[in-house]
Design an enzyme around this catalytic site. Structure first.
Site, PDB file in Angstrom:
ATOM      1  N   ASP A  45      33.797  47.136  50.271  1.00 18.06           N
ATOM      2  CA  ASP A  45      33.488  47.844  49.032  1.00 18.06           C
ATOM      3  C   ASP A  45      32.092  47.462  48.526  1.00 18.06           C
ATOM      4  O   ASP A  45      31.747  46.285  48.483  1.00 18.06           O
ATOM      5  CB  ASP A  45      34.557  47.503  47.990  1.00 18.06           C
ATOM      6  CG  ASP A  45      34.576  48.488  46.842  1.00 18.06           C
ATOM      7  OD1 ASP A  45      34.118  49.636  47.030  1.00 18.06           O
ATOM      8  OD2 ASP A  45      35.054  48.121  45.752  1.00 18.06           O
ATOM      9  N   GLY A  53      35.674  52.834  39.477  1.00 14.74           N
ATOM     10  CA  GLY A  53      35.846  52.536  38.053  1.00 14.74           C
ATOM     11  C   GLY A  53      37.068  53.241  37.489  1.00 14.74           C
ATOM     12  O   GLY A  53      37.068  53.700  36.359  1.00 14.74           O
ATOM     13  N   ASN A  78      39.460  54.265  43.539  1.00 16.74           N
ATOM     14  CA  ASN A  78      39.307  52.807  43.625  1.00 16.74           C
ATOM     15  C   ASN A  78      39.907  52.118  42.405  1.00 16.74           C
ATOM     16  O   ASN A  78      39.515  52.412  41.273  1.00 16.74           O
ATOM     17  CB  ASN A  78      37.819  52.438  43.672  1.00 16.74           C
ATOM     18  CG  ASN A  78      37.224  52.587  45.051  1.00 16.74           C
ATOM     19  OD1 ASN A  78      37.681  53.399  45.844  1.00 16.74           O
ATOM     20  ND2 ASN A  78      36.207  51.805  45.338  1.00 16.74           N
ATOM     21  N   ALA A 119      40.489  48.204  41.172  1.00 17.75           N
ATOM     22  CA  ALA A 119      40.298  46.766  41.422  1.00 17.75           C
ATOM     23  C   ALA A 119      40.667  45.947  40.180  1.00 17.75           C
ATOM     24  O   ALA A 119      41.576  45.117  40.217  1.00 17.75           O
ATOM     25  CB  ALA A 119      38.865  46.479  41.841  1.00 17.75           C
TER      26      ALA A 119
HETATM   27 ZN   LIG Z   1      33.055  50.476  42.762  1.00 16.81          ZN
END
Ligand SMILES: [Zn+2]
Length: 275
Positions: free
Chosen positions: A79, A201, A222, A224
């Site tokens: 990433d 995000g 994504n 995280a």
């Molecule tokens: Zn990112």
């Protein structure tokens, strides 16, 4: 099944859902995320940044080991991959895909650096994601630069990139309030850009916004920050603290917290039950 995320994304694009990309950076999170994908019968992409686990060589081996045994498609992408050396290390470590994020550079420099790594990656069947426009960090929306559709089309043509991360109003990490996504811009991008689109995000963007973005053509979402929050929340909860000898169950609780976030993301992506 160990496959390139590009293959999973192309199927998702055709069938109108999104492939969840979940942060998994060590054995604990890896088991939790693949476990969630198997329970949900969903394809999954594992996200790892060099900073999360600099031992890419060993991590790559570990992922392969788990992925070939999995009964759902599993991919692993470096990433952001800010450094040239890290991209090469990930390819060498057996990652199925790399992200080459040069979105803070000029358009010309972004094209030049991505193009070079596309050539190398494609020579060994590794997929490449790049970013055009810029998704900022920590809710500082002044860092954001929206993706321009015409530029995105020429960027894909010039670089030969397989997937494109777009900036439509999200930002990385902790965010105050709810993001205002530019759905009209997303629609234009989906119609104009020939490769699958990626949204970074995603954490803190709100389930309804994310669900809509996935339905409108985002093929990789994504997540995280939410994953880390899930793990932290699980081991700082009252429930956990009240268990005698809770310390011994720390990793199991963390894994459970991660699995919950991963499974929820799969529902939002519409990828649940697609395998
Ligand atoms: Zn990112």
């Amino acid at each position: 099944m160990f496959v390139s995320m590009i293959d999973s994304m192309k199927i998702a694009r055709e069938k109108g859902y999104c492939v969840p990309a979940i942060s998994a950076v060590d054995e604990c999170s890896l088991r939790a995320v693949i476990g969630a994908a198997e329970k949900k019968r969903s394809p999954v992409i594992l996200l790892v940044m060099y900073e999360d686990n600099p031992d890419l060589q060993y991590y790559g081996r570990m992922v392969q080991d788990f992925a070939v045994r999995a009964t759902v498609p599993v991919s692993v992408v470096l990433d952001h991959g800010a450094e040239y050396e890290h991209a090469i290390a990930a390819i060498r470590a057996g990652f199925t895909d790399i992200m080459v994020d040069r979105s803070s550079l000029s358009y010309e420099e972004n094209v030049a650096q991505v193009k070079e790594l596309v050539k190398i990656a494609h020579a060994v069947n590794v997929g490449v994601e790049a970013e055009l426009g810029h998704v900022g960090f920590g809710g500082d929306l002044s860092q954001n630069v929206f993706t321009v559709p015409e530029e995105a089309v020429s960027f894909v043509q010039e670089t030969g990139v397989d997937a494109l991360a777009v900036a439509i109003g999200t930002s990385h990490g902790q965010y105050q309030g709810v993001h205002q996504l530019q759905f009209e811009l997303l629609k234009e991008l989906r119609e104009a850009v020939p490769v699958p689109l990626v949204l970074h995000g995603g954490s803190g963007t709100g389930d309804d916004n994310l669900r809509k973005a996935c339905q409108m053509g985002i093929c990789k979402l994504n997540i995280a920050y939410e994953v880390y929050r899930g793990a932290l929340g699980a081991v700082t909860s009252e429930e956990f603290k009240n268990i005698p000898g809770a310390e011994y169950g720390m990793y199991a609780f963390m894994a459970e917290g991660i699995e919950k976030v991963a499974m929820h993301t799969m529902d939002i992506c519409g990828s649940t039950g697609k395998v």
